[in-house]
Enzyme design. Structure first.
Site, short mmCIF file in Angstrom:
data_model
loop_
_atom_site.label_atom_id
_atom_site.label_comp_id
_atom_site.label_asym_id
_atom_site.label_seq_id
_atom_site.Cartn_x
_atom_site.Cartn_y
_atom_site.Cartn_z
N GLU A 121 -5.11 -8.73 1.26
CA GLU A 121 -5.70 -8.36 2.56
C GLU A 121 -7.18 -8.11 2.40
O GLU A 121 -7.62 -7.45 1.46
CB GLU A 121 -5.09 -7.07 3.13
CG GLU A 121 -3.75 -7.21 3.76
CD GLU A 121 -3.21 -5.88 4.29
OE1 GLU A 121 -4.02 -5.03 4.71
OE2 GLU A 121 -1.99 -5.71 4.26
N GLU B 41 0.80 -1.22 0.00
CA GLU B 41 0.00 0.00 0.00
C GLU B 41 0.84 1.28 0.00
O GLU B 41 0.80 2.06 0.97
CB GLU B 41 -0.96 -0.01 1.20
CG GLU B 41 -1.90 -1.19 1.23
CD GLU B 41 -2.97 -1.07 2.32
OE1 GLU B 41 -2.97 -0.08 3.08
OE2 GLU B 41 -3.84 -1.97 2.38
C1 FCB Z 1 -4.25 -2.04 5.74
C2 FCB Z 1 -2.82 -2.29 6.18
C3 FCB Z 1 -2.70 -3.32 7.28
C4 FCB Z 1 -3.81 -3.22 8.29
C5 FCB Z 1 -5.16 -3.15 7.62
C6 FCB Z 1 -6.32 -3.08 8.56
O1 FCB Z 1 -4.32 -0.79 5.15
O2 FCB Z 1 -2.06 -2.72 5.08
O3 FCB Z 1 -1.43 -3.17 7.84
O4 FCB Z 1 -3.59 -2.17 9.13
O5 FCB Z 1 -5.19 -2.04 6.76
#
Ligand code: FCB
Length: 475
Positions: free
Chosen positions: A375, A174
């Site tokens: 994620e 990110e």
């Molecule tokens: C994302 C991050 C991760 C975590 C999630 C909830 O943006 O990559 O580290 O904090 O959110």
């Protein structure tokens, strides 16, 4: 952006080769911030500043994974996931962000990786998940071009040490958050509110990715896959207003939130409309000859982090679109909100259809390598119940809905290879500290006692069977 997709409710099955996994990040779980020669990161500095972390905690102890890694890997094996995505703490390996490796830091990740392999879990390494060595921030941080070179050196070193054990390599997690939450909004470390510097950071992150991919590609064995993970925020149109001003707001929001990183990586250029939007702030003079070709080198995997989708509700004429203290540089005036969705404990709309929309938008509009959802997850007010368990039906329903979205994405013929839940263990959730629990396993931070939540058992069943028996979300 109005097309919606409906999710099935009956039993569903996934292809056996589909990769279920879980993901973590070094600063969020490791703790032990002074162990074995680890240097200081910008998150150590930032989390100790008063008022920066919601509950006043910091990552000094986090989930103590640096000490509990053996039992943690055993728990992953019990969960039955095929992939474990984790990041390397740069300041453990290069305490000041440059120079020779701290062998003890590397050894930790070698041991961890070996145990994963021994347990039949495939390690997936993220090189950089936000814990920049403080010494590099002191030298200018990501707005300084030199930081890109430092990342590539770190990447080369890590690849040389772990390359024989690890097949899946991601440069950055990110970069949007690093650049815009770290240097424009200031909610994340290093907490700077300098929109022009944030745009330089954006470019140097991309350059660092490109330089790292170049080194890895030169050193790789066959079968090793290289890529990056981006976060996306697909904008929903407002329900009732379709004005030129709103349409322009959606475009500007989408440019900075989604296309600013994707277009350089895949098309080798910044979006023309973004360049125009940002002209009052920068002439993009940080882009040097050859940079864009480096950035757009071929990749084997694109990691997609997806949490929610927001509606663009309009613009606030009182806010300057370049105002410091806002993440979306050039779109600071754009007002976003939830359009009628239920929300998680973090107030994020629950929107599994948005993930379908996103992967379809990506593959319809860009020439991409295979996708991986690296994620997805949700935070809730979890508690240990009187019976000693942690009942988290809302997280189970969230995961089930997103698994159904995955089924739909595969039905659409989109090349999606895996899905990683954020996150196995409750951990230090950045500006929210220990107050925001995303884990499948509950962590008591005082005792470091781990308690599997109901969602752990639900995900375990999915990973084992590759199927969902019936719609349980209404239960
Ligand atoms: C994302 C991050 C991760 C975590 C999630 C909830 O943006 O990559 O580290 O904090 O959110």
């Amino acid at each position: 952006m109005t097309n919606e997709f409906s999710l099935s409710t009956g039993p569903i099955t996934f292809p056996p080769e589909f990769g279920w996994g879980v993901a973590t990040a070094s600063y969020q779980i490791e703790g032990a911030v002074k162990a074995d020669g680890r240097g200081q990161s910008i998150w150590d500095t930032f989390s100790h500043l008063p008022g920066k972390i919601l509950d006043g905690t910091n990552g000094d102890r986090a989930s103590d994974h640096y000490n509990l890694w053996r039992q943690d890997v055993d728990q992953l094996a019990d969960l039955g996931v095929r992939y474990y995505r984790f990041s390397l703490a740069w300041p453990r390996i290069q305490p000041d962000g440059r120079g020779p490796a701290n062998q003890k830091g590397l050894d930790f990740y070698k041991r961890l990786t070996q145990r994963l392999l021994d347990k039949g879990i495939i390690p997936w390494v993220t090189l950089y998940h936000w814990d920049l060595p403080q010494a590099l921030e002191d030298a200018g941080g990501w707005p300084s071009r030199d930081t890109a070179q430092r990342l590539a050196d770190f990447g080369e070193l890590a690849f040389a040490a772990l390359g024989d054990q690890v097949d899946h390599w991601t440069t950055l997690n990110e970069p949007y958050c690093t650049a815009f939450l770290g240097y424009a909004d200031g909610e994340h470390a290093p907490g700077r509110q300098e929109p022009a510097a944030a745009l330089a950071a954006m470019h140097h992150l991309l350059l660092g990715h490109g330089l790292t991919i170049e080194r890895w590609a030169a050193a790789r064995r066959s079968g090793q896959e290289l890529g990056i993970t981006l976060n996306f925020s697909p904008p929903l149109a407002p329900e009732d207003s379709d004005t030129p001003e709103v349409r322009d707001a959606i475009r500007r929001y989408d440019a900075i939130a989604n296309r600013a990183f994707l277009n350089p990586l895949v098309r080798g250029e910044y979006p023309a409309d973004l360049v125009q939007d940002l002209a009052p702030l920068t002439d993009f003079g940080f882009v040097r000859e050859g940079d864009m070709a480096l950035i757009a080198q071929p990749m084997d995997a694109l990691g997609v982090n997806y949490y929610n989708r927001l509606a663009v509700l309009g613009v606030d004429p009182a806010v300057d679109r370049f105002a410091p203290g806002h993440a979306n540089v050039g779109a600071a005036d754009v007002v976003t909100g939830n359009r009628g969705r239920p929300v998680t404990g973090r107030n994020w709309p629950v929107d599994p259809e948005g993930l379908i929309w996103l992967t379809k938008w990506l593959t319809d509009n860009y020439d991409l390598p295979p996708l991986w959802v690296t994620e997805n997850g949700s935070a809730w007010e979890d508690r240990i119940a009187p019976d000693g368990a942690v009942h988290d039906p809302a997280r189970v329903a969230f995961l089930e809905a997103h698994a159904r979205a995955i089924r739909k994405i595969l039905d659409l013929g989109i090349d999606l290879r895996g899905y990683f839940v954020w996150t196995p263990w409750d951990n230090f959730e950045w500006a929210f500290g220990e107050s925001s629990r995303f884990g499948l396993v509950y962590v008591d931070y005082e005792t470091q006692q781990r308690t599997e939540k109901d969602s752990f058992h639900w995900y375990k069943a999915l990973a084992a069977s590759g199927s969902i028996p019936d719609d349980q979300s209404e239960a």
